[in-house]
Design an enzyme around this catalytic site. Structure first.
Site: not given
Ligand code: NAD
Ligand code: UFG
Length: 332
Positions: A147, A123, A151, A176
């Site tokens: 969290y 991330s 990572k 991102f």
């Molecule tokens: P998500 O929660 O939708 O998907 C994760 C999946 O893993 C889910 O289906 C959940 O049921 C499963 N899971 C969780 N713990 C488990 C376990 N112990 N065993 C088996 N399955 C398990 O999340 P996502 O948004 O698809 O994110 C996927 C990955 O990308 C995560 O590692 C997250 O940290 C990373 N990531 C996400 C974002 C974002 O903004 N969505 C940004 C950066 C990194």
């Molecule tokens: N925001 C609002 N109102 C809301 C939610 C978010 O104004 O109800 C704003 C936040 O302040 C930020 C922007 O929208 O300026 C994006 O916020 P998000 O929560 O959607 O995303 P972040 O950039 O804070 O975080 C995301 C993921 C994290 C990851 C990070 C960097 O949620 O897991 O991007 O990759 F770590």
């Protein structure tokens, strides 16, 4: 065959679609702690391809060992884990145990079964808050919550695994802000409870399921004062995994690669784009800044282009429109 952990989740499900469409064989491991049991069937419907889904915990050594002995796995894409930043501050030990033990368990099984290709969901949160923009892979690292540290630590674990085994290949993709959904409207981001992230919140306000968006701060040093992020369509992100997988088969060692668009978009620009895409109003109010947020965050995308040949294709309107179509089809 590719093992996709967390393949029923938001990013995992879209990546499964890309993998199957590219003719890859996959097996999914998911415990459905943050996804629905009907997602694998929807992936199969979209792609018209069959695959097995094992319900189980990536942290459980027996489950993962059995999977490696039952299937001819030659690479792993590891999405499974916990991802809520705020929750990780309240329950740090849970985050360290789940995220670290899942990764270590997989890597131990891979070592024992001779599997040497690993793609990891890292991330942009691993970058320190005070870096100049855009963030390159050489920008300074540093996290502000457990969290993020999981990572960071898994990246270091992968460095160690690659050093110990010169035949091992790992790619840590630093995402991102993924938003949007598959064009079918069947899969997308559907968080349980009140969403933490901007786009799912905006989508529920537009759908009348929540009253009003709180915009967290309008006094940042950005063009309109609201936070700026690098939003990337989840289908672009999914395609990045396919490219990373091919790359991982062609070399050894570790690489860290940003997956973003290189463009920043403000909260108010997202609100306007969603209104345009959906034809609905998104009422909002300005609220105080959210603790831990930074003003601006966007990627330098040069390495993804150079190493993977990756370039994001979708724009913000496409992202909002696909998210809108998916939200229309959900009923909570
Ligand atoms: P998500 O929660 O939708 O998907 C994760 C999946 O893993 C889910 O289906 C959940 O049921 C499963 N899971 C969780 N713990 C488990 C376990 N112990 N065993 C088996 N399955 C398990 O999340 P996502 O948004 O698809 O994110 C996927 C990955 O990308 C995560 O590692 C997250 O940290 C990373 N990531 C996400 C974002 C974002 O903004 N969505 C940004 C950066 C990194
Ligand atoms: N925001 C609002 N109102 C809301 C939610 C978010 O104004 O109800 C704003 C936040 O302040 C930020 C922007 O929208 O300026 C994006 O916020 P998000 O929560 O959607 O995303 P972040 O950039 O804070 O975080 C995301 C993921 C994290 C990851 C990070 C960097 O949620 O897991 O991007 O990759 F770590």
């Amino acid at each position: 065959m590719i093992l996709v952990t967390g393949g029923a989740g938001y990013i995992g499900s879209h990546t499964c679609v890309e993998l199957l469409n590219a003719g890859k064989e996959i097996v999914v491991l998911d415990n459905f702690s943050n996804s629905s049991r009907d997602v694998p069937e929807k992936i199969a419907r979209i792609t018209k391809k069959e695959f097995d889904t094992i319900e189980g915990d990536v942290c459980d050594p027996e489950t993962v060992r059995k999977l490696f002995s039952d299937y001819p796995i030659d690479a792993v894409i590891h999405f499974a884990g916990l991802k809520a930043v705020g929750e990780s501050v309240e329950k740090p030990l849970l985050y360290y145990r789940e995220n670290l033990s899942g990764a270590v368990n997989l890597l131990e099984c891979m070592r024992d079964f001779g599997v040497k290709r690993f793609i990891f969901s890292s991330s942009a949160t691993v970058y320190a808050a005070d870096n100049p923009m855009p963030l390159t892979e050489e920008s300074r690292l540093g996290c502000t919550n457990p969290y993020g540290w999981t990572k960071f630590m898994i990246e270091r674990i992968l460095e160690g695994a690659c050093k110990a085994d010169p035949g091992f290949s790992a790619v840590a993709l630093r995402y991102f802000n993924p938003i949007g959904a598959h064009e079918s409207g069947l899969i997308g981001e559907d968080p349980k409870g009140i969403p933490n992230n901007l786009l799912p919140y905006v989508a529920r306000v537009a759908a009348g399921k929540l009253d009003c968006l709180s915009v967290f701060g309008d006094d940042y040093d950005t063009p309109d004062g609201t936070g700026v992020r690098d939003y990337i369509h989840v289908c672009d992100l999914a395609r990045g995994h396919l490219l990373a997988l091919d790359y991982a088969f062609g070399r050894t060692g570790i690489d860290f690669i940003n997956l973003g668009t290189g463009k920043g978009t403000s909260v108010l620009e997202i609100v306007r784009a969603y209104e345009e895409a959906s034809g609905k109003k998104v009422p909002y109010r300005i609220a105080p800044r959210r603790a831990g947020d930074i003003a601006t965050c966007y990627a330098d995308t040069e390495k993804a282009k150079r190493v993977l040949g990756f370039c994001a294709q979708y724009g913000i309107l496409d992202m909002c429109y696909s998210a809108y179509r998916f939200t229309e089809g959900t009923d909570d």
